[in-house]
Design a protein around this motif. Structure first.
Motif, mmCIF file in Angstrom:
data_model
loop_
_atom_site.group_PDB
_atom_site.id
_atom_site.type_symbol
_atom_site.label_atom_id
_atom_site.label_comp_id
_atom_site.label_asym_id
_atom_site.label_seq_id
_atom_site.Cartn_x
_atom_site.Cartn_y
_atom_site.Cartn_z
ATOM 1 N N LEU A 1 -0.791 16.480 -11.207
ATOM 2 C CA LEU A 1 -1.525 17.319 -10.256
ATOM 3 C C LEU A 1 -1.040 17.077 -8.832
ATOM 4 C CD1 LEU A 1 -4.016 19.265 -10.425
ATOM 5 C CD2 LEU A 1 -5.417 17.311 -9.735
ATOM 6 N N LEU A 2 -0.853 15.804 -8.529
ATOM 7 C CA LEU A 2 -0.624 15.379 -7.151
ATOM 8 C C LEU A 2 0.866 15.093 -6.914
ATOM 9 C CD1 LEU A 2 -2.840 14.866 -5.009
ATOM 10 C CD2 LEU A 2 -2.773 12.439 -5.636
ATOM 11 N N ASP A 3 1.408 15.665 -5.813
ATOM 12 C CA ASP A 3 2.798 15.393 -5.474
ATOM 13 C C ASP A 3 2.908 14.346 -4.377
ATOM 14 O OD1 ASP A 3 3.859 17.546 -7.165
ATOM 15 O OD2 ASP A 3 2.845 18.861 -5.723
ATOM 16 N N GLY A 4 1.923 14.333 -3.485
ATOM 17 C CA GLY A 4 1.989 13.397 -2.370
ATOM 18 C C GLY A 4 0.632 12.787 -2.094
ATOM 19 N N TRP A 5 0.637 11.582 -1.540
ATOM 20 C CA TRP A 5 -0.622 10.854 -1.326
ATOM 21 C C TRP A 5 -0.518 10.049 -0.045
ATOM 22 C CZ3 TRP A 5 -5.336 11.420 -2.801
ATOM 23 C CH2 TRP A 5 -6.257 10.362 -2.863
ATOM 24 N N LEU A 6 -1.515 10.178 0.795
ATOM 25 C CA LEU A 6 -1.528 9.390 2.028
ATOM 26 C C LEU A 6 -2.553 8.280 1.899
ATOM 27 C CD1 LEU A 6 -1.335 12.247 4.720
ATOM 28 C CD2 LEU A 6 0.496 10.659 4.032
ATOM 29 N N VAL A 7 -2.100 7.044 2.160
ATOM 30 C CA VAL A 7 -3.023 5.916 2.175
ATOM 31 C C VAL A 7 -3.076 5.381 3.604
ATOM 32 C CG1 VAL A 7 -2.516 5.353 -0.224
ATOM 33 C CG2 VAL A 7 -1.250 4.191 1.611
ATOM 34 N N ASP A 8 -4.085 4.593 3.888
ATOM 35 C CA ASP A 8 -4.213 4.032 5.229
ATOM 36 C C ASP A 8 -3.184 2.920 5.425
ATOM 37 O OD1 ASP A 8 -6.121 4.013 7.694
ATOM 38 O OD2 ASP A 8 -5.770 1.894 7.223
ATOM 39 N N THR A 9 -2.881 2.648 6.678
ATOM 40 C CA THR A 9 -1.900 1.596 6.980
ATOM 41 C C THR A 9 -2.330 0.243 6.422
ATOM 42 O OG1 THR A 9 -2.947 1.551 9.153
ATOM 43 C CG2 THR A 9 -0.834 2.638 9.022
ATOM 44 N N VAL A 10 -3.628 0.002 6.319
ATOM 45 C CA VAL A 10 -4.060 -1.292 5.748
ATOM 46 C C VAL A 10 -3.723 -1.367 4.264
ATOM 47 C CG1 VAL A 10 -5.968 -1.492 7.417
ATOM 48 C CG2 VAL A 10 -6.441 -0.647 5.096
ATOM 49 N N ASP A 11 -3.443 -0.223 3.663
ATOM 50 C CA ASP A 11 -3.102 -0.202 2.236
ATOM 51 C C ASP A 11 -1.598 0.012 2.016
ATOM 52 O OD1 ASP A 11 -5.784 -0.506 1.211
ATOM 53 O OD2 ASP A 11 -6.158 1.527 1.954
ATOM 54 N N ALA A 12 -0.799 -0.288 3.043
ATOM 55 C CA ALA A 12 0.653 -0.050 2.960
ATOM 56 C C ALA A 12 1.264 -0.713 1.728
ATOM 57 C CB ALA A 12 1.335 -0.536 4.236
ATOM 58 N N ALA A 13 0.717 -1.853 1.343
ATOM 59 C CA ALA A 13 1.271 -2.591 0.201
ATOM 60 C C ALA A 13 1.146 -1.825 -1.103
ATOM 61 C CB ALA A 13 0.574 -3.949 0.076
ATOM 62 N N THR A 14 0.294 -0.815 -1.114
ATOM 63 C CA THR A 14 0.030 -0.082 -2.352
ATOM 64 C C THR A 14 0.946 1.128 -2.528
ATOM 65 O OG1 THR A 14 -1.850 0.495 -3.751
ATOM 66 C CG2 THR A 14 -1.678 1.664 -1.668
ATOM 67 N N VAL A 15 1.701 1.441 -1.483
ATOM 68 C CA VAL A 15 2.573 2.621 -1.508
ATOM 69 C C VAL A 15 3.510 2.590 -2.716
ATOM 70 C CG1 VAL A 15 4.507 3.748 -0.325
ATOM 71 C CG2 VAL A 15 2.451 3.101 0.978
ATOM 72 N N GLU A 16 4.055 1.410 -2.955
ATOM 73 C CA GLU A 16 5.033 1.295 -4.036
ATOM 74 C C GLU A 16 4.404 1.619 -5.389
ATOM 75 O OE1 GLU A 16 7.215 -2.365 -3.775
ATOM 76 O OE2 GLU A 16 8.085 -2.047 -5.766
ATOM 77 N N ARG A 17 3.168 1.103 -5.599
ATOM 78 C CA ARG A 17 2.479 1.366 -6.862
ATOM 79 C C ARG A 17 2.259 2.860 -7.074
ATOM 80 N NH1 ARG A 17 -3.772 -0.504 -8.259
ATOM 81 N NH2 ARG A 17 -4.159 1.201 -9.730
ATOM 82 N N VAL A 18 1.870 3.548 -6.015
ATOM 83 C CA VAL A 18 1.621 4.998 -6.122
ATOM 84 C C VAL A 18 2.926 5.732 -6.436
ATOM 85 C CG1 VAL A 18 0.826 7.060 -4.894
ATOM 86 C CG2 VAL A 18 -0.378 4.872 -4.578
ATOM 87 N N GLU A 19 3.985 5.299 -5.746
ATOM 88 C CA GLU A 19 5.268 5.986 -5.982
ATOM 89 C C GLU A 19 5.775 5.733 -7.411
ATOM 90 O OE1 GLU A 19 8.015 5.921 -2.603
ATOM 91 O OE2 GLU A 19 6.709 7.573 -1.982
ATOM 92 N N THR A 20 5.483 4.540 -7.900
ATOM 93 C CA THR A 20 5.851 4.228 -9.290
ATOM 94 C C THR A 20 5.153 5.181 -10.257
ATOM 95 O OG1 THR A 20 6.084 1.912 -8.678
ATOM 96 C CG2 THR A 20 5.889 2.397 -11.038
ATOM 97 N N ALA A 21 3.957 5.630 -9.854
ATOM 98 C CA ALA A 21 3.209 6.574 -10.690
ATOM 99 C C ALA A 21 3.732 7.993 -10.551
ATOM 100 C CB ALA A 21 1.722 6.519 -10.330
ATOM 101 N N GLY A 22 4.810 8.150 -9.763
ATOM 102 C CA GLY A 22 5.421 9.469 -9.645
ATOM 103 C C GLY A 22 4.836 10.321 -8.536
ATOM 104 N N ILE A 23 4.139 9.689 -7.603
ATOM 105 C CA ILE A 23 3.521 10.422 -6.490
ATOM 106 C C ILE A 23 4.103 9.882 -5.183
ATOM 107 C CG2 ILE A 23 1.327 10.891 -5.305
ATOM 108 C CD1 ILE A 23 -0.004 10.297 -8.139
ATOM 109 N N ARG A 24 4.680 10.762 -4.384
ATOM 110 C CA ARG A 24 5.265 10.318 -3.124
ATOM 111 C C ARG A 24 4.138 9.833 -2.202
ATOM 112 N NH1 ARG A 24 10.614 12.649 -0.607
ATOM 113 N NH2 ARG A 24 10.860 13.064 -2.831
ATOM 114 N N CYS A 25 4.344 8.731 -1.560
ATOM 115 C CA CYS A 25 3.239 8.110 -0.822
ATOM 116 C C CYS A 25 3.677 7.603 0.541
ATOM 117 C CB CYS A 25 2.668 6.966 -1.668
ATOM 118 S SG CYS A 25 1.174 6.219 -0.996
ATOM 119 N N ARG A 26 2.800 7.755 1.537
ATOM 120 C CA ARG A 26 3.025 7.248 2.889
ATOM 121 C C ARG A 26 1.760 6.541 3.359
ATOM 122 N NH1 ARG A 26 7.109 8.109 1.534
ATOM 123 N NH2 ARG A 26 8.731 9.561 2.175
#
Lengths: 318, 318
Positions: free
Chosen positions: A265-290
């Motif tokens: 469903l989701l192509d991109g996902w924005l997380v807060d800067t305090v959650d920067a460490a989680t970007v990689e996990r989201v991208e691993t799930a196939g969702i581009r993340c910033r």
């Protein structure tokens, strides 16, 4: 640019205000959650639609984020004097007028989508606001009360109980039989970008997605779908989203919510800067993340978030 | 003593307040006019019932004689902002609550008589207030507007047009099919005295009498029936009764109104002292008549009128 946004209440409304500023020339269609609609005093109340309408139309109570500014509560006081409740739902006098007009139009045979359009003629929200469905959908929450498992209306869970007890299940009653309101599927099919604001992923965006046809239309639209996390640093930015996330077995983390929506469903996902460490996990799930600042402290902050969402959408598209 | 009173709005309500003072131990049943009921904003409004209830329950706006004291108009302002009218009918915020509760109860299936009883639990008017009928009766007035003969709702004639145009006919639509509300005929049959307060003889008392069975029950009750003239010195004490009297071919005089009720219904009639000369004419028509001060300037004046009515009733009985 044609943008479709799936919106709940306060978070959705404030994000939309930012989006209007960030993309002043865009044609924005808002598909509003109606699962938290409730009949009170014989009147049809649509909290999320009204929060979007009042916020974008300049009539919102800014401090509390819902209801009308400069509000009084005479009608409610009088209803209480008649012994008529519930008292836990705060309907003000100005707000009552909206529900009276809506109820009168519904009784006259207009579908909710036409009623919403009529109400918006006054408020001029600057977006096209469509309820997710003209059919009745009512989100119920299964809770243990007085030693018994009971289903209560979402508003009763959220407002009266303040989500202080665990939610065992969230059921959008009627959703499986509901049809998308006129214009919903067309707007999705015509969209250039689809956004999920930092609204509640279960009882706001999730309820909209539960209307048969909407999730499929989004997945098949072939345009970037970008969301913003309502969870910052493992806690909801606002409200008690963790309670309803737990009910559907989702951790209260930005990454878990992204995975809950899923890469289908989701192509991109924005997380807060305090959650920067989680970007990689989201991208691993196939969702581009910033990771960007996600606190909507003011209009400029909301506009910056909207710009980042649109920018991520373009990145996805390319 | 069991007293039955047929009441319209302000005149009936103020007389009843006097009657309660004059006969504190009496069991008073009020049969209220519902012919001026109107649906506004999808809500059922019963102006005469509410005027009686608010007046006797201590919630009336004393100066205007109808509506609630300490009233605000936020709901109405907001409805107007939505372009929803009519604007000519003055519903205040406190008043709205009454109509919301009533409408909700009616929608739940309660008859108007049960709803009225429930509303009176709050107001404790000190009388038993029963609507004349649970069935819908709506007084229409035939007028010439824009060169055409039209039927308008009584409230539109009275409030919007301020009775400034001639009334050609007064039709209590639905009255011929209406049944007296539960308790109405029983109260009349059990009454020791029946009183017609100085309410409008056409659109208030007349409408109640138009419900099949009520006039007959009064005529056959075998107890004194005493009325008070709403016309003093050839002019209505309040309102524009002359306009609706003309529509039914009755002169605006105290004697003509007595004759309109007729000796088959009325045993006694009180006229104002300025109309003392007319006493003989009324008595010639077979109705015992006295001239007393009929201006309800305050509670004591209303109580004095009530005492005179009860005294005339005893004279008739003897």
């Amino acid at each position: 640019m044609r943008i479709v946004v799936l919106a709940g209440g306060i978070g959705g409304a404030r994000f939309l205000r930012g989006l209007k500023k960030a993309a002043p020339d865009a044609a924005i269609t808002v598909i509003g959650n109606t699962g938290d609609d409730i009949h009170l005093f014989g009147l049809k109340v649509c909290p999320d639609l009204d929060t979007v309408m009042y916020t974008l139309g300049g009539g919102i109570n800014e401090e509390q984020g819902w209801g009308r500014e400069d509000e009084t509560f005479k009608v409610k006081e009088e209803l209480a004097a008649y012994g008529v409740g519930p008292e836990w739902f705060g309907l003000g006098d100005r707000d009552f007028a909206t529900h009276i007009v809506r109820t009168q139009m519904l009784a006259a045979g207009y579908p909710l989508s036409a009623v919403t359009e009529a109400l918006c003629e006054r408020w001029q929200p600057g977006v096209r606001l469509i309820p997710m469905s003209d059919d009745r959908v009512e989100t119920h929450v299964a809770v243990d009360l007085d030693g018994e498992r009971k289903a209560v209306h979402f508003q009763e869970y959220w407002v009266r109980l303040r989500a202080a007890v665990d939610a065992h299940a969230i059921v959008p009653v009627g959703a499986d039989q509901a049809k998308p309101a006129p214009g919903v599927l067309e707007a999705i099919a015509d969209a250039d970008v689809i956004l999920f604001p930092p609204s509640n992923p279960v009882v706001s965006v999730g309820t909209i997605l539960a209307v048969p046809g909407i999730r499929e239309a989004i997945a098949e639209a072939g345009v970037p779908v970008v969301g913003l996390s309502p969870i910052v640093g493992d806690a909801p930015v606002r409200g008690m989203a963790d309670k309803v996330l737990a009910a559907v077995g989702v951790d209260s983390t930005a990454a878990a919510v992204a995975e809950h929506y899923g890469s289908g469903l989701l192509d991109g996902w924005l997380v807060d800067t305090v959650d920067a460490a989680t970007v990689e996990r989201v991208e691993t799930a196939g969702i581009r993340c910033r990771a960007i600042p996600l606190m909507m402290t003011d209009l400029d902050a909301a506009a910056a978030m909207a710009r980042e969402a649109l920018s991520l959408a373009e990145e996805v598209r390319a």
